[in-house]
Design a protein around this motif. Sequence first.
Motif, mmCIF file in Angstrom:
data_model
loop_
_atom_site.group_PDB
_atom_site.id
_atom_site.type_symbol
_atom_site.label_atom_id
_atom_site.label_comp_id
_atom_site.label_asym_id
_atom_site.label_seq_id
_atom_site.Cartn_x
_atom_site.Cartn_y
_atom_site.Cartn_z
ATOM 1 N N THR A 82 53.450 39.969 37.307
ATOM 2 C CA THR A 82 53.352 41.230 36.572
ATOM 3 C C THR A 82 53.663 42.439 37.442
ATOM 4 O O THR A 82 53.580 42.409 38.669
ATOM 5 C CB THR A 82 51.925 41.432 36.007
ATOM 6 N N THR A 83 54.001 43.503 36.752
ATOM 7 C CA THR A 83 54.050 44.839 37.322
ATOM 8 C C THR A 83 53.714 45.785 36.175
ATOM 9 O O THR A 83 53.278 45.345 35.111
ATOM 10 C CB THR A 83 55.422 45.137 37.957
ATOM 11 N N THR A 84 53.886 47.074 36.354
ATOM 12 C CA THR A 84 53.631 48.051 35.285
ATOM 13 C C THR A 84 54.824 48.979 35.141
ATOM 14 O O THR A 84 55.656 49.104 36.048
ATOM 15 C CB THR A 84 52.382 48.910 35.570
ATOM 16 N N VAL A 85 54.873 49.632 34.002
ATOM 17 C CA VAL A 85 55.925 50.624 33.787
ATOM 18 C C VAL A 85 55.846 51.715 34.853
ATOM 19 O O VAL A 85 56.866 52.124 35.423
ATOM 20 C CB VAL A 85 55.820 51.217 32.373
ATOM 21 N N ALA A 86 54.644 52.170 35.156
ATOM 22 C CA ALA A 86 54.488 53.231 36.159
ATOM 23 C C ALA A 86 55.016 52.796 37.518
ATOM 24 O O ALA A 86 55.707 53.568 38.205
ATOM 25 C CB ALA A 86 53.017 53.632 36.266
ATOM 26 N N ALA A 87 54.709 51.567 37.913
ATOM 27 C CA ALA A 87 55.179 51.073 39.210
ATOM 28 C C ALA A 87 56.696 50.993 39.252
ATOM 29 O O ALA A 87 57.327 51.291 40.280
ATOM 30 C CB ALA A 87 54.559 49.706 39.491
ATOM 31 N N GLN A 88 57.299 50.600 38.144
ATOM 32 C CA GLN A 88 58.761 50.532 38.092
ATOM 33 C C GLN A 88 59.383 51.919 38.205
ATOM 34 O O GLN A 88 60.363 52.124 38.949
ATOM 35 C CB GLN A 88 59.215 49.866 36.779
ATOM 36 N N LYS A 89 58.830 52.873 37.496
ATOM 37 C CA LYS A 89 59.376 54.234 37.526
ATOM 38 C C LYS A 89 59.249 54.863 38.905
ATOM 39 O O LYS A 89 60.098 55.645 39.344
ATOM 40 C CB LYS A 89 58.683 55.089 36.464
ATOM 41 N N GLN A 90 58.196 54.495 39.611
ATOM 42 C CA GLN A 90 57.957 55.082 40.933
ATOM 43 C C GLN A 90 58.699 54.357 42.051
ATOM 44 O O GLN A 90 59.150 54.991 43.006
ATOM 45 C CB GLN A 90 56.460 55.069 41.240
ATOM 46 N N ASN A 91 58.862 53.029 41.923
ATOM 47 C CA ASN A 91 59.251 52.255 43.095
ATOM 48 C C ASN A 91 60.418 51.294 42.914
ATOM 49 O O ASN A 91 60.857 50.701 43.902
ATOM 50 C CB ASN A 91 58.045 51.442 43.591
ATOM 51 N N ASN A 92 60.925 51.067 41.699
ATOM 52 C CA ASN A 92 61.982 50.078 41.560
ATOM 53 C C ASN A 92 63.205 50.500 42.376
ATOM 54 O O ASN A 92 63.718 51.612 42.213
ATOM 55 C CB ASN A 92 62.369 49.868 40.098
ATOM 56 N N ILE A 93 63.666 49.621 43.233
ATOM 57 C CA ILE A 93 64.724 49.984 44.181
ATOM 58 C C ILE A 93 66.057 50.274 43.501
ATOM 59 O O ILE A 93 66.945 50.876 44.119
ATOM 60 C CB ILE A 93 64.903 48.881 45.247
#
Length: 290
Positions: free
Chosen positions: A218-229
């Motif tokens: 899992t991950t979260t939408v927030a984590a993707q918006k902040q950190n997805n390379i």
Amino acid sequence: MQVHSFLHSDTETYTHVLADIQQNVCAVIDPVLDFDAKSGRTGTTGIDEVIDFVQSQDWQLVYIIETHAHADHLSGAIHLKETLGGQLVMGRYITDVQKIFKQIYNLDTRFRTDASQFDILTDAGDTLALGDITITAMHVPGHTPADMAYVATDDEKTVVFVGDTIFAPDVGTARCDFPGGDAKTLYQSIKKLLALADDTVMYLCHDYPSKGRRHCPTTTVAAQKQNNIHVKDGINEAEFVQMRERRDATLAMPRLIIPSVQVNIDAGHLPEPETNGTRYLKVPINVFGQ
């Protein structure tokens, strides 16, 4: 709502079990059939672990959901359906993928390109009822024309099963160089996913962790918006397309693409036995890769 995730270590694929535990019903998302490419042998060890778990909970399997026709593992849907029942769900644009690969594999007239191998075909906005959980299809093409994400909602929370569209933040996004893929379309699809609430949990189809990190489903939408390379906030469409196309040009074909696509466009059915009782897969020569 409960979600239980099972890692198929050979292909680094996650199979998820989504359940309404009050009504004892569940769905299985992206089941995997073991396949040893060196020997051509199939096995059910991985999917049997999922089956044993569902049986131990005394849950009824209602849906077997494929997010797309995978190119990196064979589907375990048929073994799962024969053992536990359930309806096989696929996005309706699988017909586009079937037509493309029918030509590539030169499949005969017995192979149907109308998606009639599947029980339920979903389009964007279609819903499935799983007890008190509503599962809503989101069309997210780009990796393939047929990719669907599935947003599951009940009174307590919302989660989304994203298939191969996006990976963990340190891994990035799906490749777009398979037939029918398109980087610009993938970027637009990912933006649909990132428009969900920041606390929405994303259930990944694969995880290829960077050194020092353990596999995580899992991950979260927030984590993707902040950190997805590849697609974090601030990366625009043109930048993404340039990166994705350059990166895809360097990637080798998936280890199991030749058997996987051939089986998965047919809902996980293996080819019919020939006159000697043996099943055969076709290998197109000088078609995939550079």
